[in-house]
Design a protein around this motif. Structure first.
Motif, PDB file in Angstrom:
ATOM      1  N   LEU A 178       0.826  -1.201   0.000  1.00 53.71           N
ATOM      2  CA  LEU A 178       0.000   0.000   0.000  1.00 53.71           C
ATOM      3  C   LEU A 178       0.865   1.259   0.000  1.00 53.71           C
ATOM      4  O   LEU A 178       0.612   2.214  -0.753  1.00 53.71           O
ATOM      5  N   GLU A 179       1.891   1.275   0.835  1.00 52.29           N
ATOM      6  CA  GLU A 179       2.787   2.433   0.906  1.00 52.29           C
ATOM      7  C   GLU A 179       3.515   2.651  -0.423  1.00 52.29           C
ATOM      8  O   GLU A 179       3.635   3.788  -0.898  1.00 52.29           O
ATOM      9  N   HIS A 181       2.540   1.720  -3.320  1.00 47.63           N
ATOM     10  CA  HIS A 181       1.549   2.162  -4.303  1.00 47.63           C
ATOM     11  C   HIS A 181       1.325   3.668  -4.175  1.00 47.63           C
ATOM     12  O   HIS A 181       1.317   4.397  -5.176  1.00 47.63           O
ATOM     13  N   ASN A 182       1.180   4.145  -2.941  1.00 46.52           N
ATOM     14  CA  ASN A 182       0.928   5.564  -2.716  1.00 46.52           C
ATOM     15  C   ASN A 182       2.149   6.433  -3.009  1.00 46.52           C
ATOM     16  O   ASN A 182       2.032   7.545  -3.530  1.00 46.52           O
ATOM     17  N   ARG A 183       3.327   5.923  -2.677  1.00 46.49           N
ATOM     18  CA  ARG A 183       4.551   6.716  -2.824  1.00 46.49           C
ATOM     19  C   ARG A 183       5.137   6.666  -4.232  1.00 46.49           C
ATOM     20  O   ARG A 183       5.703   7.659  -4.709  1.00 46.49           O
ATOM     21  N   ASN A 185       3.574   4.681  -7.055  1.00 46.96           N
ATOM     22  CA  ASN A 185       2.642   4.126  -8.041  1.00 46.96           C
ATOM     23  C   ASN A 185       2.995   2.683  -8.402  1.00 46.96           C
ATOM     24  O   ASN A 185       2.888   2.255  -9.554  1.00 46.96           O
ATOM     25  N   ILE A 206      -5.043  -3.099  -1.203  1.00 47.09           N
ATOM     26  CA  ILE A 206      -5.113  -1.957  -2.121  1.00 47.09           C
ATOM     27  C   ILE A 206      -6.464  -1.901  -2.815  1.00 47.09           C
ATOM     28  O   ILE A 206      -7.084  -0.841  -2.949  1.00 47.09           O
ATOM     29  N   LYS A 209      -9.167  -0.945  -0.008  1.00 45.51           N
ATOM     30  CA  LYS A 209      -9.029   0.371   0.601  1.00 45.51           C
ATOM     31  C   LYS A 209      -9.087   1.499  -0.429  1.00 45.51           C
ATOM     32  O   LYS A 209      -9.669   2.554  -0.177  1.00 45.51           O
ATOM     33  N   LEU A 210      -8.452   1.285  -1.592  1.00 46.70           N
ATOM     34  CA  LEU A 210      -8.348   2.358  -2.585  1.00 46.70           C
ATOM     35  C   LEU A 210      -9.216   2.135  -3.815  1.00 46.70           C
ATOM     36  O   LEU A 210      -9.343   3.041  -4.645  1.00 46.70           O
ATOM     37  N   LYS A 212      -8.438   0.426  -6.346  1.00 42.33           N
ATOM     38  CA  LYS A 212      -7.537   0.551  -7.488  1.00 42.33           C
ATOM     39  C   LYS A 212      -6.942  -0.818  -7.817  1.00 42.33           C
ATOM     40  O   LYS A 212      -6.858  -1.689  -6.950  1.00 42.33           O
TER      41      LYS A 212
END
Length: 409
Positions: A178-179, A181-183, A185, A206, A209-210, A212
């Motif tokens: 998750l981290e 992915h957020n930081r 992509n 992911i 929560k997102l 995506k």
């Protein structure tokens, strides 16, 4: 060929979470993916190298690797495939190991000019607010589903069970995805087949929560034709660090693998074109030794450089020229069942007649004059087991001139 086609042809792929979507993703190219490595030692070993090679192939096909160092997860330890809890390491040891592994990876993966990146999950795991983490991430996990994961089953059936500490590992690894992915992509996690449950957890987190897309892929573990993990010698694991496993020892390990494993290792652990891999793998009889030489040289060249690979090859050929490997040494057949639970080194030496008595065998071992499969044996309690044999054969050496082949019957 795109990355999926390359990995498929070379025999890497074991499982995928969303096969059709992954194929389409690779057709477009430019995929940001990650592979995690927990710093359980200050060097990578052969088991790690398979995933490193997959990462290298992915990068060569235009995709972006993220090498995730487990400075945070390493403080807990992955229970996957482990019968007992891992030994706890200090923060200092973990950070030292991370630094050593980072240096090794730079020999195989390109990190300059906007290429791969190295990150450390200690940056976001070591200072987590536990309550916030439970509310934000833990709420997406079902304990029932976690307990059904293969990585926990073996431990649940043991008397010692599974510690709550280790139970958190899956959630932490999922949070890594998750981290990233957020930081960065990052949309895909890759790993060995023993990581399947952990990878699925990250993909699901992911997506839940997102909302995506996220994907996972596992690689087959490096095993021989009998299904036994490769990378073990008399002296321990086969390391990539030349201080732990010398280039010569590294070369000899691959030069002496079983005939049935040559083609697979050429495909997984070298960059040779597959046409050449198939040609070498099809050699029979004594000709297969030529393929083993190619495998040993190519793999040693990748890990230690061409100069060291050439030195190792020349040294091995000199040993071969003595007739040691060619079959001109005495041979004793011993029942395979005798090695099922292990045979201590002194019993083996006296059984095959290399020494006349256990006391002489004890002196030879203590003086450093005994080798098994070309690896020094200095422990009087050392157990010779069946997995040390290659194609049912094991070379035992005493001193500089006494060689003896042990053959399973």
């Amino acid at each position: 060929m795109n990355a999926y086609e390359v990995l498929k042809e070379r025999g890497f792929i074991d499982q995928m979470t969303h096969e059709d979507e992954i194929k389409a993703l690779f057709e477009k190219g430019g995929v940001t993916f990650y592979i995690g490595i927990d710093p359980t030692a200050d060097s990578l070993h052969v088991g790690h190298f398979l995933t490193v090679m997959a990462m290298a192939h992915m990068q060569r096909c235009g995709n972006r690797p993220i090498c995730l160092m487990g400075g945070g997860t390493g403080m807990i330890g992955d229970p996957s495939g482990k019968a007992d809890m891992r030994k706890m390491m200090t923060v200092e040891t973990i950070d030292h190991n991370v630094a050593c592994i980072k240096n090794q990876l730079s020999r195989f993966i390109k990190f300059d000019d906007g290429g791969a990146i190295i990150v450390n999950n200690a940056d976001w795991l070591r200072n987590l607010n536990y309550i916030e983490f439970l509310r934000d991430v833990g709420v997406h996990f079902s304990v029932n589903r976690m307990l059904s994961a293969d990585c926990f089953k073996i431990r649940m059936d043991k008397e010692a069970g599974l510690s709550f500490l280790e139970f958190n590992y899956m959630i932490m690894q999922a949070y890594d995805f998750l981290e990233l992915h957020n930081r960065h992509n990052c949309v895909m996690e890759l790993g060995g087949s023993d990581q399947w449950s952990n990878i699925i957890a990250g993909v699901d987190l992911i997506r839940r929560k997102l909302s995506k897309p996220a994907y996972g892929m596992t690689f087959k573990l490096l095993t021989n034709s009998e299904g036994v993990k490769m990378g073990k010698t008399v002296s321990g694991a086969v390391w990539l660090d030349p201080e732990k496993t010398t280039p010569y020892e590294f070369y000899q390990y691959w030069r002496n693998i079983g005939d049935n494993d040559v083609e697979k290792c050429l495909a997984l652990l070298t960059f040779l074109p597959m046409d050449e891999v198939r040609r070498l793998g099809a050699l029979e009889g004594s000709e297969i030794n030529k393929a083993k030489e190619v495998l040993a040289f190519e793999l040693t060249k990748i890990v230690h450089g061409e100069v060291e690979a050439t030195k190792a090859q020349e040294a091995a050929r000199a040993l071969f020229g003595k007739g040691v490997v060619a079959g001109s040494v005495p041979t004793t057949e011993v029942a395979a069942a005798d090695f099922a639970e292990g045979m201590d080194i002194l019993t083996l030496l006296t059984t095959i007649g290399v020494v006349p008595s256990r006391s002489e065998g004890r002196r030879a071992v203590q003086q450093g004059g005994v080798k098994v499969a070309e690896q020094p044996v200095t422990d009087l309690e050392f157990q010779v087991t069946a997995d040390l044999f290659t194609d049912g054969k094991l070379l035992v050496q005493k001193g500089k001139k006494t060689y003896h082949n042990v053959v399973l019957k």
